[in-house]
Design a protein around this motif. Structure first.
Motif, PDB file in Angstrom:
ATOM      1  N   TRP A 154       0.249  -0.987   0.203  1.00  0.00           N
ATOM      2  CA  TRP A 154       0.239   0.123   0.224  1.00  0.00           C
ATOM      3  C   TRP A 154       1.076   1.334   0.121  1.00  0.00           C
ATOM      4  CZ3 TRP A 154      -5.115   1.536  -1.079  1.00  0.00           C
ATOM      5  CH2 TRP A 154      -4.950   2.907  -0.272  1.00  0.00           C
ATOM      6  N   HIS A 155       1.413   1.094   0.630  1.00  0.00           N
ATOM      7  CA  HIS A 155       2.536   2.846   1.982  1.00  0.00           C
ATOM      8  C   HIS A 155       3.587   3.006  -0.130  1.00  0.00           C
ATOM      9  CE1 HIS A 155       0.850   3.817   4.576  1.00  0.00           C
ATOM     10  NE2 HIS A 155       1.189   3.101   5.155  1.00  0.00           N
ATOM     11  N   GLU A 156       3.824   1.614  -0.685  1.00  0.00           N
ATOM     12  CA  GLU A 156       4.802   1.838  -1.915  1.00  0.00           C
ATOM     13  C   GLU A 156       4.035   2.670  -3.357  1.00  0.00           C
ATOM     14  OE1 GLU A 156       7.408  -1.684  -1.026  1.00  0.00           O
ATOM     15  OE2 GLU A 156       5.718  -2.344  -2.473  1.00  0.00           O
ATOM     16  N   ILE A 157       2.649   1.841  -3.388  1.00  0.00           N
ATOM     17  CA  ILE A 157       2.157   2.720  -4.224  1.00  0.00           C
ATOM     18  C   ILE A 157       2.172   3.693  -4.126  1.00  0.00           C
ATOM     19  CG2 ILE A 157      -0.047   1.167  -4.058  1.00  0.00           C
ATOM     20  CD1 ILE A 157      -0.544   1.089  -7.300  1.00  0.00           C
ATOM     21  N   LEU A 158       1.283   4.256  -3.038  1.00  0.00           N
ATOM     22  CA  LEU A 158       1.071   5.863  -2.899  1.00  0.00           C
ATOM     23  C   LEU A 158       2.876   6.560  -2.983  1.00  0.00           C
ATOM     24  CD1 LEU A 158      -1.068   5.440   0.528  1.00  0.00           C
ATOM     25  CD2 LEU A 158      -1.796   5.951  -1.907  1.00  0.00           C
ATOM     26  N   ALA A 159       3.544   6.224  -2.316  1.00  0.00           N
ATOM     27  CA  ALA A 159       4.518   6.992  -2.082  1.00  0.00           C
ATOM     28  C   ALA A 159       5.409   6.967  -3.970  1.00  0.00           C
ATOM     29  CB  ALA A 159       5.862   6.135  -2.113  1.00  0.00           C
ATOM     30  N   LEU A 160       4.891   6.384  -4.786  1.00  0.00           N
ATOM     31  CA  LEU A 160       4.870   5.973  -6.376  1.00  0.00           C
ATOM     32  C   LEU A 160       4.484   7.607  -7.110  1.00  0.00           C
ATOM     33  CD1 LEU A 160       6.915   5.541  -9.348  1.00  0.00           C
ATOM     34  CD2 LEU A 160       4.852   3.485  -8.620  1.00  0.00           C
ATOM     35  N   LEU A 161       2.766   7.289  -6.433  1.00  0.00           N
ATOM     36  CA  LEU A 161       2.007   7.821  -7.362  1.00  0.00           C
ATOM     37  C   LEU A 161       1.795   9.414  -6.826  1.00  0.00           C
ATOM     38  CD1 LEU A 161      -1.330   5.193  -6.931  1.00  0.00           C
ATOM     39  CD2 LEU A 161       0.357   6.416  -9.079  1.00  0.00           C
ATOM     40  N   ARG A 162       2.141   9.530  -5.402  1.00  0.00           N
ATOM     41  CA  ARG A 162       2.343  11.029  -5.274  1.00  0.00           C
ATOM     42  C   ARG A 162       3.706  11.542  -6.316  1.00  0.00           C
ATOM     43  NH1 ARG A 162       4.048   9.876  -0.011  1.00  0.00           N
ATOM     44  NH2 ARG A 162       2.104   9.332   0.016  1.00  0.00           N
ATOM     45  N   ALA A 163       4.805  11.094  -5.990  1.00  0.00           N
ATOM     46  CA  ALA A 163       6.064  11.244  -6.433  1.00  0.00           C
ATOM     47  C   ALA A 163       5.629  11.662  -7.987  1.00  0.00           C
ATOM     48  CB  ALA A 163       7.177  10.325  -6.464  1.00  0.00           C
ATOM     49  N   VAL A 164       5.188  11.142  -9.158  1.00  0.00           N
ATOM     50  CA  VAL A 164       4.512  11.682 -10.213  1.00  0.00           C
ATOM     51  C   VAL A 164       3.720  12.280 -10.202  1.00  0.00           C
ATOM     52  CG1 VAL A 164       3.706  10.554 -12.542  1.00  0.00           C
ATOM     53  CG2 VAL A 164       4.972   9.368 -10.675  1.00  0.00           C
ATOM     54  N   SER A 165       3.025  12.744  -8.668  1.00  0.00           N
ATOM     55  CA  SER A 165       1.565  14.003  -8.672  1.00  0.00           C
ATOM     56  C   SER A 165       3.085  15.300  -8.986  1.00  0.00           C
ATOM     57  CB  SER A 165       1.091  13.507  -7.764  1.00  0.00           C
ATOM     58  OG  SER A 165       1.226  13.813  -6.331  1.00  0.00           O
ATOM     59  N   ARG A 166       4.217  14.709  -8.542  1.00  0.00           N
ATOM     60  CA  ARG A 166       4.371  16.357  -8.015  1.00  0.00           C
ATOM     61  C   ARG A 166       5.517  16.645  -9.110  1.00  0.00           C
ATOM     62  NH1 ARG A 166       6.885  14.026  -2.001  1.00  0.00           N
ATOM     63  NH2 ARG A 166       4.491  14.846  -0.796  1.00  0.00           N
ATOM     64  N   LYS A 167       5.671  15.565 -10.274  1.00  0.00           N
ATOM     65  CA  LYS A 167       6.776  16.350 -11.514  1.00  0.00           C
ATOM     66  C   LYS A 167       5.702  16.334 -12.353  1.00  0.00           C
ATOM     67  CE  LYS A 167       9.617  14.031 -14.571  1.00  0.00           C
ATOM     68  NZ  LYS A 167       9.028  14.229 -15.787  1.00  0.00           N
ATOM     69  N   ALA A 168       4.469  15.783 -12.640  1.00  0.00           N
ATOM     70  CA  ALA A 168       3.780  15.736 -14.094  1.00  0.00           C
ATOM     71  C   ALA A 168       2.095  15.811 -13.559  1.00  0.00           C
ATOM     72  CB  ALA A 168       3.913  14.785 -15.014  1.00  0.00           C
ATOM     73  N   ASN A 169       1.664  16.554 -14.887  1.00  0.00           N
ATOM     74  CA  ASN A 169       0.068  16.561 -14.382  1.00  0.00           C
ATOM     75  C   ASN A 169      -0.571  15.164 -15.124  1.00  0.00           C
ATOM     76  OD1 ASN A 169      -2.669  18.054 -14.755  1.00  0.00           O
ATOM     77  ND2 ASN A 169      -2.562  18.352 -17.431  1.00  0.00           N
ATOM     78  N   ILE A 170      -0.316  14.889 -14.556  1.00  0.00           N
ATOM     79  CA  ILE A 170      -1.576  13.691 -14.278  1.00  0.00           C
ATOM     80  C   ILE A 170      -3.386  14.655 -14.658  1.00  0.00           C
ATOM     81  CG2 ILE A 170      -2.879  11.517 -12.981  1.00  0.00           C
ATOM     82  CD1 ILE A 170      -1.154  12.176 -10.754  1.00  0.00           C
ATOM     83  N   VAL A 171      -3.215  13.904 -15.855  1.00  0.00           N
ATOM     84  CA  VAL A 171      -4.813  14.129 -17.031  1.00  0.00           C
ATOM     85  C   VAL A 171      -5.971  13.036 -16.503  1.00  0.00           C
ATOM     86  CG1 VAL A 171      -2.874  15.426 -18.492  1.00  0.00           C
ATOM     87  CG2 VAL A 171      -4.032  12.870 -18.747  1.00  0.00           C
ATOM     88  N   GLY A 172      -5.587  12.330 -15.849  1.00  0.00           N
ATOM     89  CA  GLY A 172      -6.484  11.083 -16.375  1.00  0.00           C
ATOM     90  C   GLY A 172      -5.799   9.841 -15.833  1.00  0.00           C
ATOM     91  N   PHE A 173      -6.814   8.656 -14.942  1.00  0.00           N
ATOM     92  CA  PHE A 173      -6.345   7.444 -14.794  1.00  0.00           C
ATOM     93  C   PHE A 173      -7.458   6.152 -14.591  1.00  0.00           C
ATOM     94  CE2 PHE A 173      -7.901   9.704 -10.493  1.00  0.00           C
ATOM     95  CZ  PHE A 173      -8.566   7.973  -9.659  1.00  0.00           C
ATOM     96  N   ASP A 174      -7.070   4.999 -14.869  1.00  0.00           N
ATOM     97  CA  ASP A 174      -7.391   4.244 -14.767  1.00  0.00           C
ATOM     98  C   ASP A 174      -7.351   2.563 -13.244  1.00  0.00           C
ATOM     99  OD1 ASP A 174      -6.613   2.209 -16.035  1.00  0.00           O
ATOM    100  OD2 ASP A 174      -6.995   3.029 -17.322  1.00  0.00           O
ATOM    101  N   ILE A 175      -8.204   2.746 -12.813  1.00  0.00           N
ATOM    102  CA  ILE A 175      -8.372   1.017 -11.724  1.00  0.00           C
ATOM    103  C   ILE A 175      -9.049   0.340 -12.801  1.00  0.00           C
ATOM    104  CG2 ILE A 175      -7.874   1.069  -9.429  1.00  0.00           C
ATOM    105  CD1 ILE A 175      -7.492   3.784  -8.630  1.00  0.00           C
ATOM    106  N   VAL A 176      -7.905  -0.799 -12.882  1.00  0.00           N
ATOM    107  CA  VAL A 176      -9.019  -1.886 -13.294  1.00  0.00           C
ATOM    108  C   VAL A 176      -8.662  -3.276 -12.775  1.00  0.00           C
ATOM    109  CG1 VAL A 176      -9.506  -0.716 -15.538  1.00  0.00           C
ATOM    110  CG2 VAL A 176      -7.098  -2.097 -14.829  1.00  0.00           C
ATOM    111  N   GLU A 177      -9.537  -4.350 -12.896  1.00  0.00           N
ATOM    112  CA  GLU A 177      -9.018  -5.376 -12.953  1.00  0.00           C
ATOM    113  C   GLU A 177      -9.722  -6.221 -11.577  1.00  0.00           C
ATOM    114  OE1 GLU A 177      -8.471  -7.664 -15.591  1.00  0.00           O
ATOM    115  OE2 GLU A 177      -7.652  -6.784 -17.055  1.00  0.00           O
TER     116      GLU A 177
END
Length: 206
Positions: A154-177
């Protein structure tokens, strides 16, 4: 289906809306990426998955869940993170095309640092994020059709997503399967909380 998804996402995104798609079959991602690629010339995709999904075709179709990343690569640049299951065909394609890929390792301390570095080096300013829930370890996400041991926590994927959000503009996303019958009710709550967190990261002002 892909055309329908593409039209719906493009309609919302063209009005400045953040789109969040939730579903089972990963192929919905192709339609969303098609839409965003028309709106952002520099679009790149962060593809978080236990599987490479780079097969040219699988079980007689080019449009199944095992070929989603391959179809996306035909549209825009792609970065793979969380991979721990890959076929010989897919590995040859990754090497031949030079696709930035982080294979989730048995050394937890190395994973997030390496994944954040990879995304920082290769993601563009405008990013679409696709998360297959089987990227998560089955100990916290067993409600998927093709679970793979040794995944993200859990905290690993959150750390990655947080880091990406600080660098880039997240225009959209999906959570699937997500496949609720395959696991306890807690898995659906985990998927919902991940959605909630990613909406927050994508819309933060700082």
């Amino acid at each position: 289906m892909i055309d329908t998804v593409s039209a719906a996402v493009k309609s919302a995104a063209s009005r400045g809306k953040l789109t969040a798609m939730l579903g089972g079959e990963h192929t919905v991602t192709v339609g969303a990426v098609q839409a965003y690629s028309d709106l952002y010339e520099d679009l790149s995709v962060l593809y978080i998955d236990a599987h490479a999904d780079l097969r040219e075709s699988y079980q007689g179709t080019r449009w199944g869940h095992a070929s989603v990343a391959r179809r996306i690569y035909e549209i825009c640049p792609l970065i793979l993170v969380g991979i721990r299951s890959v076929s010989a065909e897919e590995m040859n394609f990754i090497k031949g095309q030079g696709i930035p890929t982080h294979f989730w390792s048995a050394q937890p301390s190395d994973n997030i640092r390496a994944a954040v570095t990879l995304t920082s080096e290769h993601l563009s300013d405008n990013v679409y994020i696709s998360i297959d829930l089987d990227a998560l370890d089955p100990s916290i996400m067993s409600a998927v059709g093709t679970p793979e041991p040794g995944g993200m926590l859990w905290h690993e994927i959150l750390a990655l997503l947080r880091a990406v959000s600080r660098k880039a503009n997240i225009v959209g996303f999906d959570i699937v399967e997500l496949s609720p019958p395959e696991g306890p009710a807690a898995c659906a709550f985990t998927a919902a909380k991940l959605t909630y967190k990613l909406i927050g990261y994508a819309t933060q002002e700082d």
